[in-house]
Motif scaffolding. Sequence first.
Motif, mmCIF file in Angstrom:
data_model
loop_
_atom_site.group_PDB
_atom_site.id
_atom_site.type_symbol
_atom_site.label_atom_id
_atom_site.label_comp_id
_atom_site.label_asym_id
_atom_site.label_seq_id
_atom_site.Cartn_x
_atom_site.Cartn_y
_atom_site.Cartn_z
ATOM 1 N N LEU A 96 0.821 -1.220 0.000
ATOM 2 C CA LEU A 96 0.000 0.000 0.000
ATOM 3 C C LEU A 96 0.848 1.258 0.000
ATOM 4 O O LEU A 96 0.414 2.312 -0.478
ATOM 5 C CB LEU A 96 -0.928 0.021 1.225
ATOM 6 N N GLU A 97 2.066 1.174 0.555
ATOM 7 C CA GLU A 97 3.004 2.296 0.633
ATOM 8 C C GLU A 97 2.397 3.530 1.293
ATOM 9 O O GLU A 97 2.653 4.665 0.900
ATOM 10 C CB GLU A 97 3.564 2.633 -0.757
ATOM 11 N N LYS A 98 1.563 3.332 2.320
ATOM 12 C CA LYS A 98 0.950 4.434 3.064
ATOM 13 C C LYS A 98 1.807 4.842 4.259
ATOM 14 O O LYS A 98 1.714 5.967 4.742
ATOM 15 C CB LYS A 98 -0.447 4.036 3.577
ATOM 16 N N HIS A 99 2.629 3.896 4.756
ATOM 17 C CA HIS A 99 3.450 4.136 5.942
ATOM 18 C C HIS A 99 4.590 3.130 5.959
ATOM 19 O O HIS A 99 4.653 2.225 5.120
ATOM 20 C CB HIS A 99 2.600 4.024 7.216
ATOM 21 N N LYS A 127 6.118 7.091 6.447
ATOM 22 C CA LYS A 127 6.573 6.630 5.132
ATOM 23 C C LYS A 127 7.899 7.301 4.810
ATOM 24 O O LYS A 127 8.061 8.498 4.979
ATOM 25 C CB LYS A 127 5.521 6.978 4.078
#
Length: 128
Positions: A96-99, A127
Motif C-alpha cells: 500500500l506504501e501508506k506508511h 513513510k
Amino acid sequence: DALPIYTEWSQPDLERNENVKFCRQYIVFHDNNSIVYSSPSGNATEIKGELLSKESPSGALKAVIRDTKNSQGEEKQFLEVWAKNRKVKSINLSALEKHGKVYGDEQFGCLAWSHSETHLLYLADRKS
C-alpha cells in the motif's frame, strides 16, 4: 468426559502467494462409547510471524499484523482478519506504501478495533 483436540491446517493465501499453516482447537465431549458433542474452541490462528493480534469487541473476529518474507527474502507486513476458523481478509500493508513498518514493541505497538468492528487502529513508522 471432555477431550481437547489440536489440529493443523493449510490454506492458500493469494495475496502472499503461499500456503499458510494455522491451528484450530476443538473440544469433544464423549461418554466412552460415542461422541456426545463437539465444538471449535476459540479462533483459528496462523502458526508463524504474528507481530500483533487483537480480538474484536464481540469476539467474532480477530485482527493480526503479520511479518513475512517472500521467496526473494523481502520483508512484508500483512493485516489479516480472521472469522473464527478462517481468514476472511489479507491486506499487504507493505504494498500500500501508506506508511513504514508497523510497531510491534511493548512501548509503541498497539492494535485496536472500533466499537462497530469496521475499523482497526495501529501505529506505524512514517513513510520514508
